[in-house]
Scaffold this motif. Structure first.
Motif, PDB file in Angstrom:
ATOM      1  N   CYS A 357       0.848  -1.195   0.000  1.00  0.00           N
ATOM      2  CA  CYS A 357       0.000   0.000   0.000  1.00  0.00           C
ATOM      3  C   CYS A 357       0.880   1.241   0.000  1.00  0.00           C
ATOM      4  N   PHE A 358       1.492   1.547   1.144  1.00  0.00           N
ATOM      5  CA  PHE A 358       2.396   2.702   1.131  1.00  0.00           C
ATOM      6  C   PHE A 358       3.460   2.542   0.047  1.00  0.00           C
ATOM      7  N   MET A 359       3.929   1.303  -0.121  1.00  0.00           N
ATOM      8  CA  MET A 359       5.034   1.046  -1.052  1.00  0.00           C
ATOM      9  C   MET A 359       4.739   1.504  -2.471  1.00  0.00           C
ATOM     10  N   MET A 360       3.473   1.549  -2.825  1.00  0.00           N
ATOM     11  CA  MET A 360       3.115   1.939  -4.187  1.00  0.00           C
ATOM     12  C   MET A 360       2.659   3.399  -4.257  1.00  0.00           C
ATOM     13  N   ALA A 361       2.844   4.126  -3.184  1.00  0.00           N
ATOM     14  CA  ALA A 361       2.395   5.522  -3.172  1.00  0.00           C
ATOM     15  C   ALA A 361       3.265   6.383  -4.096  1.00  0.00           C
ATOM     16  N   SER A 362       2.659   7.386  -4.662  1.00  0.00           N
ATOM     17  CA  SER A 362       3.381   8.291  -5.567  1.00  0.00           C
ATOM     18  C   SER A 362       3.017   9.743  -5.227  1.00  0.00           C
ATOM     19  N   ASN A 363       3.578  10.651  -5.998  1.00  0.00           N
ATOM     20  CA  ASN A 363       3.284  12.070  -5.796  1.00  0.00           C
ATOM     21  C   ASN A 363       2.316  12.609  -6.836  1.00  0.00           C
ATOM     22  N   TYR A 364       1.572  11.727  -7.467  1.00  0.00           N
ATOM     23  CA  TYR A 364       0.652  12.165  -8.518  1.00  0.00           C
ATOM     24  C   TYR A 364      -0.269  13.264  -7.988  1.00  0.00           C
ATOM     25  N   ASN A 365      -0.520  14.253  -8.832  1.00  0.00           N
ATOM     26  CA  ASN A 365      -1.270  15.468  -8.487  1.00  0.00           C
ATOM     27  C   ASN A 365      -0.480  16.339  -7.493  1.00  0.00           C
TER      28      ASN A 365
END
Ligand SMILES: *Cc1c(COP(=O)(O)O)cnc(C)c1O
Length: 401
Positions: A357-365
């Motif tokens: 979950c967190f591991m796939m987080a990005s800065n999109y937007n």
């Protein structure tokens, strides 16, 4: 974890925030080691990619677990967290020979899943112990994104290529000390797993210098009410028995290894979001939260259904909502599901948010990645700060025009 502790965490650290319950990680680890208590040499390699926060790695290491890694960076994180080199296994896919060499040079057990690479590596380093990843071509269930045992899979060396594999080992005189499979991320059926294990045992007989057999992972945990969950106790009993029998015939005790990610950390995790607003359209009532697939992509990427609870109103009347995010794209977390009545400002808890979950987080937007908190010994501990504006610009090179 109790609602009031989660609410307090959302209050203290802000939202959205990931929370991991260390005690749940510990109890899952113990469940697994107990289930395989009949095996004299058991090694549980925590699959780091599920959740690599350094404090989580340290906690898992303290439990006595070993580590499974898929990149040289994960190996470095593992070493930094205090895992001994001999307790790290490296199971990459599609990496360069030079990365393999780099990891082997550190003294970490490498696992090769490509015959071409095996021949090159074996020719150069016949002394270095190498584990081989076999693809038994068993469908472990789940959807095609997470079943890695089928015939078109890019993972592993096909069991049908055993003759060529043996020839390479003979030609290079390389040292095969382990044999491995990882049939996918959601085992629905113990019999399927045992069937794949038989194929692995059959292959293992061909190698004389084994010290371990690694059965990978794929243990399923339940994501929603009445969901199927791998019966680890039953699997433990059956596979241990079979493994001990194999060792008797093999002539000496081997180590039985696993690489669980999800099983150890998934249920420990909660993702807490705040409701920005309720929006009714002609057909739907939306609850819009202060997050999106930038922070939590599993529902959109895999169709994963994570149980969502309104911890601000646990006694409220259940109503139907579609829970969506604030990203300028469709980012539906849950469609038309029953949740206790939601008001603006309520905190929703997404369950099973520990693994991937967190591991796939990005800065999109251009949103900040969330904070992470470890719940340990009855208290909350910040283990990753929420990002700030500076982080968005980090490593960017600003040209002047
Ligand atoms: C991802 C992975 C695992 C962990 O899988 P889970 O489903 O999280 O238990 C284990 N072994 C290998 C080689 C992997 O790539």
């Amino acid at each position: 974890m109790e609602h009031h502790s989660l609410l307090e965490i959302a209050e203290t650290y802000g939202s959205p925030v990931y929370v991991y319950d260390a005690h749940k990680i510990e109890s899952q680890y113990k469940r697994l080691t107990n289930a395989f208590g009949e095996v004299s040499q058991l090694k549980i390699h925590y699959a780091a990619k599920a959740l690599t926060n350094i404090s989580v790695l340290k906690f898992v290491s303290k439990l006595g677990a070993a580590l499974d890694t898929v990149s040289v960076q994960e190996v470095q994180l593992g070493l930094k967290a205090g895992f001994a080199t001999e307790n790290i296994i490296y199971t990459p896919n599609g990496v360069s020979l030079s990365e393999l060499e780099k990891v082997a040079a550190l003294g970490v057990q490498i696992n090769i899943d490509n015959l071409d690479v095996l021949e090159q590596f074996g020719s150069k380093y016949p002394e270095t112990p190498v584990c081989i990843r076999i693809n038994p071509h068993v469908m472990a269930g789940g959807n095609s994104n997470i079943s890695v045992g089928h015939i078109d899979s890019k993972f592993g060396i096909s069991i049908h290529q055993m003759p060529l594999l043996l020839r390479i080992v003979e030609n290079t005189q390389m040292n095969i000390n382990g044999i491995h499979m990882h049939t996918g991320s959601d085992i629905l059926d113990i019999e399927v797993f045992l069937h794949a294990s038989e194929i692995l045992f059959e292959a293992a007989k061909q190698f004389k210098n084994l010290t371990f057999i690694d059965f990978g992972s794929g243990f399923k945990v339940s994501y929603k009410a009445h969901d199927f969950e791998t019966n680890i106790e039953e699997l433990g009993e059956k596979l241990s028995h079979r493994f001990n029998l194999f060792c008797e015939n093999y002539g000496r005790p081997l180590t039985l290894a696993f690489e669980p990610g999800k099983f150890l950390v998934s249920q420990s995790g909660y993702f807490l979001t705040k409701v920005n607003g309720i929006k009714q359209t002609t057909s739907t009532v939306f609850a819009q939260v202060d997050s999106g697939f930038n922070h939590f992509i599993r529902p959109m990427l895999y169709g994963a259904q994570h149980h969502i609870e309104n911890i601000s109103n646990p006694e409220g009347k259940p109503r139907f909502y579609s829970v969506v995010g604030y990203i300028c794209e469709t980012d539906t977390f849950a469609n038309n599901c029953r949740i206790n009545e939601i008001k603006e400002g309520d905190v929703l808890a997404f369950h099973n948010a520990g693994a991937y979950c967190f591991m796939m987080a990005s800065n999109y937007n251009s949103r900040y990645k969330p904070a992470e908190v470890l719940w340990y010994n009855g208290g909350s501990h910040l283990i990753r700060k929420r990002e700030t504006f500076e982080d968005l610009l980090l490593n960017q090179v600003e040209l002047e025009f």
